[in-house]
Design an enzyme around this catalytic site. Structure first.
Site, PDB file in Angstrom:
ATOM      1  N   ARG A 286      47.974 -39.550   6.506  1.00 20.19           N
ATOM      2  CA  ARG A 286      47.195 -40.786   6.561  1.00 20.19           C
ATOM      3  C   ARG A 286      45.786 -40.477   7.026  1.00 20.19           C
ATOM      4  O   ARG A 286      45.582 -39.559   7.823  1.00 20.19           O
ATOM      5  CB  ARG A 286      47.824 -41.774   7.561  1.00 20.19           C
ATOM      6  CG  ARG A 286      49.124 -42.365   7.100  1.00 20.19           C
ATOM      7  CD  ARG A 286      49.616 -43.377   8.098  1.00 20.19           C
ATOM      8  NE  ARG A 286      48.715 -44.512   8.257  1.00 20.19           N
ATOM      9  CZ  ARG A 286      48.639 -45.552   7.445  1.00 20.19           C
ATOM     10  NH1 ARG A 286      49.408 -45.624   6.379  1.00 20.19           N
ATOM     11  NH2 ARG A 286      47.800 -46.535   7.678  1.00 20.19           N
TER      12      ARG A 286
ATOM     13  N   LEU B 253      42.865 -41.557   9.337  1.00 17.36           N
ATOM     14  CA  LEU B 253      42.732 -42.371  10.552  1.00 17.36           C
ATOM     15  C   LEU B 253      41.416 -43.132  10.523  1.00 17.36           C
ATOM     16  O   LEU B 253      40.385 -42.612  10.079  1.00 17.36           O
ATOM     17  CB  LEU B 253      42.797 -41.466  11.776  1.00 17.36           C
ATOM     18  CG  LEU B 253      44.170 -40.833  12.022  1.00 17.36           C
ATOM     19  CD1 LEU B 253      44.070 -39.708  13.038  1.00 17.36           C
ATOM     20  CD2 LEU B 253      45.172 -41.880  12.477  1.00 17.36           C
TER      21      LEU B 253
ATOM     22  N   ASN C 144      43.311 -31.253  13.093  1.00 16.51           N
ATOM     23  CA  ASN C 144      44.154 -31.218  11.884  1.00 16.51           C
ATOM     24  C   ASN C 144      44.097 -29.823  11.295  1.00 16.51           C
ATOM     25  O   ASN C 144      43.147 -29.075  11.532  1.00 16.51           O
ATOM     26  CB  ASN C 144      43.603 -32.228  10.865  1.00 16.51           C
ATOM     27  CG  ASN C 144      44.440 -32.297   9.604  1.00 16.51           C
ATOM     28  OD1 ASN C 144      45.669 -32.271   9.665  1.00 16.51           O
ATOM     29  ND2 ASN C 144      43.801 -32.375   8.451  1.00 16.51           N
TER      30      ASN C 144
ATOM     31  N   HIS D 241      44.101 -28.149   7.503  1.00 15.38           N
ATOM     32  CA  HIS D 241      43.987 -28.504   6.082  1.00 15.38           C
ATOM     33  C   HIS D 241      44.139 -27.225   5.250  1.00 15.38           C
ATOM     34  O   HIS D 241      43.525 -26.199   5.572  1.00 15.38           O
ATOM     35  CB  HIS D 241      42.627 -29.158   5.802  1.00 15.38           C
ATOM     36  CG  HIS D 241      42.483 -29.550   4.376  1.00 15.38           C
ATOM     37  ND1 HIS D 241      43.113 -30.653   3.836  1.00 15.38           N
ATOM     38  CD2 HIS D 241      41.818 -28.956   3.352  1.00 15.38           C
ATOM     39  CE1 HIS D 241      42.830 -30.726   2.548  1.00 15.38           C
ATOM     40  NE2 HIS D 241      42.044 -29.713   2.233  1.00 15.38           N
TER      41      HIS D 241
ATOM     42  N   SER E 255      42.087 -24.329   7.206  1.00 17.79           N
ATOM     43  CA  SER E 255      41.060 -24.624   8.201  1.00 17.79           C
ATOM     44  C   SER E 255      41.630 -25.532   9.284  1.00 17.79           C
ATOM     45  O   SER E 255      42.290 -26.528   8.973  1.00 17.79           O
ATOM     46  CB  SER E 255      39.895 -25.393   7.561  1.00 17.79           C
ATOM     47  OG  SER E 255      39.420 -24.764   6.388  1.00 17.79           O
TER      48      SER E 255
ATOM     49  N   LEU F 103      37.413 -38.052   5.134  1.00 14.97           N
ATOM     50  CA  LEU F 103      38.569 -37.224   4.777  1.00 14.97           C
ATOM     51  C   LEU F 103      38.255 -35.723   4.834  1.00 14.97           C
ATOM     52  O   LEU F 103      37.354 -35.241   4.148  1.00 14.97           O
ATOM     53  CB  LEU F 103      39.050 -37.602   3.370  1.00 14.97           C
ATOM     54  CG  LEU F 103      40.234 -36.804   2.825  1.00 14.97           C
ATOM     55  CD1 LEU F 103      41.488 -37.058   3.632  1.00 14.97           C
ATOM     56  CD2 LEU F 103      40.453 -37.122   1.354  1.00 14.97           C
ATOM     57  N   ASP F 104      38.990 -35.004   5.638  1.00  9.69           N
ATOM     58  CA  ASP F 104      38.904 -33.537   5.741  1.00  9.69           C
ATOM     59  C   ASP F 104      37.463 -33.047   5.907  1.00  9.69           C
ATOM     60  O   ASP F 104      37.075 -32.014   5.341  1.00  9.69           O
ATOM     61  CB  ASP F 104      39.523 -32.875   4.491  1.00  9.69           C
ATOM     62  CG  ASP F 104      40.969 -33.306   4.290  1.00  9.69           C
ATOM     63  OD1 ASP F 104      41.672 -33.509   5.289  1.00  9.69           O
ATOM     64  OD2 ASP F 104      41.376 -33.440   3.126  1.00  9.69           O
TER      65      ASP F 104
ATOM     66  N   GLU G 287      48.455 -20.597   8.514  1.00  3.62           N
ATOM     67  CA  GLU G 287      48.385 -21.822   9.334  1.00  3.62           C
ATOM     68  C   GLU G 287      49.113 -21.604  10.652  1.00  3.62           C
ATOM     69  O   GLU G 287      48.634 -22.008  11.716  1.00  3.62           O
ATOM     70  CB  GLU G 287      49.046 -23.001   8.595  1.00  3.62           C
ATOM     71  CG  GLU G 287      48.311 -23.432   7.348  1.00  3.62           C
ATOM     72  CD  GLU G 287      48.969 -24.640   6.677  1.00  3.62           C
ATOM     73  OE1 GLU G 287      49.929 -25.201   7.216  1.00  3.62           O
ATOM     74  OE2 GLU G 287      48.506 -25.005   5.589  1.00  3.62           O
TER      75      GLU G 287
HETATM   76  C1  GRF Z   1      50.589 -28.069   5.920  1.00  4.49           C
HETATM   77  O1  GRF Z   1      50.664 -27.071   4.977  1.00  4.49           O
HETATM   78  C2  GRF Z   1      49.163 -28.475   6.207  1.00  4.49           C
HETATM   79  O2  GRF Z   1      48.251 -27.629   5.640  1.00  4.49           O
HETATM   80  C3  GRF Z   1      49.004 -29.816   5.555  1.00  4.49           C
HETATM   81  O3  GRF Z   1      50.272 -30.363   5.443  1.00  4.49           O
HETATM   82  C4  GRF Z   1      51.249 -29.342   5.465  1.00  4.49           C
HETATM   83  C5  GRF Z   1      52.296 -29.790   6.403  1.00  4.49           C
HETATM   84  O4  GRF Z   1      53.399 -28.929   6.430  1.00  4.49           O
HETATM   85  N1  GRF Z   1      48.102 -30.606   6.340  1.00  4.49           N
HETATM   86  P1  GRF Z   1      54.454 -29.071   7.565  1.00  4.49           P
HETATM   87  O5  GRF Z   1      54.915 -30.525   7.582  1.00  4.49           O
HETATM   88  O6  GRF Z   1      53.827 -28.669   8.855  1.00  4.49           O
HETATM   89  O7  GRF Z   1      55.582 -28.154   7.153  1.00  4.49           O
END
Ligand code: GRF
Length: 223
Positions: free
Chosen positions: A95, A97, A111, A113, A140, A148-149, A178
């Site tokens: 979502r 925000l 966040n 991304h 990132s 957004l992002d 990530e």
């Molecule tokens: C992640 O890959 C992130 O980049 C994006 O949403 C995905 C969420 O994956 N924002 P998870 O729910 O943490 O497995």
């Protein structure tokens, strides 16, 4: 390590694999955080099961129960307030925000991304990276603003795109990164090494005009 763990609330909408990394990092003592609650925008999010298994408070807040985005964000803000969160971690929270929420948590929402922002904002980034023939992709960690992002980026990890990559293989490698950089950014915030001032990231008392970029081989401990 800081004396008090950072109180965090994690917002999710789905699988919750990033949430799991935070749960594991907290329980192993690698990350000085206290996950006060997990809030999901979907009732069937697997991340809720992960929270339950870890004994973490969890709840759902469904968009269909509210008449507008702002009303939802009011309720979300009130819920997060209850947990007295120092930091709100978005982990696959699907979502955007609004200022209703962000004004209350300015500089305290982050966040991850799946792209090298500002490239590929929005959804389906892995498929788009392949379609556009990009040779580099990645992820990132950024502060969240209502665009957004588009908030200031703390750290990015680069991933090379291979000729035989498909969406899934690329996603797997990006997600692996990530799981490295997201907890690292949270550690820096917990230690007070990173903060947002006037829409800019400050790292160890210095303005960081460009995001820190790492590759898969870099040792994050030394940063
Ligand atoms: C992640 O890959 C992130 O980049 C994006 O949403 C995905 C969420 O994956 N924002 P998870 O729910 O943490 O497995």
């Amino acid at each position: 390590m800081p004396a008090q763990p950072l109180r965090v609330v994690v917002l999710i909408s789905g699988h919750g694999s990033n949430l799991q990394i935070f749960i594991d990092s907290q329980s192993s003592g690698r990350l000085p955080i206290d996950i006060r609650a997990v809030i999901s925008s979907r009732a069937d999010a697997y991340g809720l099961v992960r929270a339950k298994q870890a004994g973490i408070e969890h709840e759902t807040l469904l968009p269909q129960d509210f008449t507008s985005r702002e009303c939802y964000d009011h309720a979300l803000r009130d819920r997060v307030n209850r947990y007295r969160a120092d930091l709100v971690i978005l982990a696959g929270f699907m979502r955007i925000l609004t200022p209703v929420f962000l004004a209350a948590y300015e500089g305290r929402v982050i966040n991850i991304h799946p792209s090298l922002l500002p490239a590929l904002r929005g959804l389906h980034t892995h498929e788009r990276a392949l379609r556009e023939g990009l040779r580099e992709h990645g992820c990132s960690v950024h502060y969240v603003t209502s665009a957004l992002d588009a908030g200031p980026v703390i750290i990015q990890a680069r991933v090379s795109v291979q000729p035989d990559d498909c969406g899934e293989s690329l996603q797997r490698r990006v997600q692996y990164q990530e799981y490295r950089i997201y907890p690292r950014a949270v550690l820096w915030i917990a230690e007070g090494r990173i903060e947002l001032r006037n829409h800019t990231v400050w790292r160890q008392g210095r303005r960081q005009d460009r995001p820190l970029v790492v590759t898969a081989d870099d040792d994050l401990e030394s940063l």
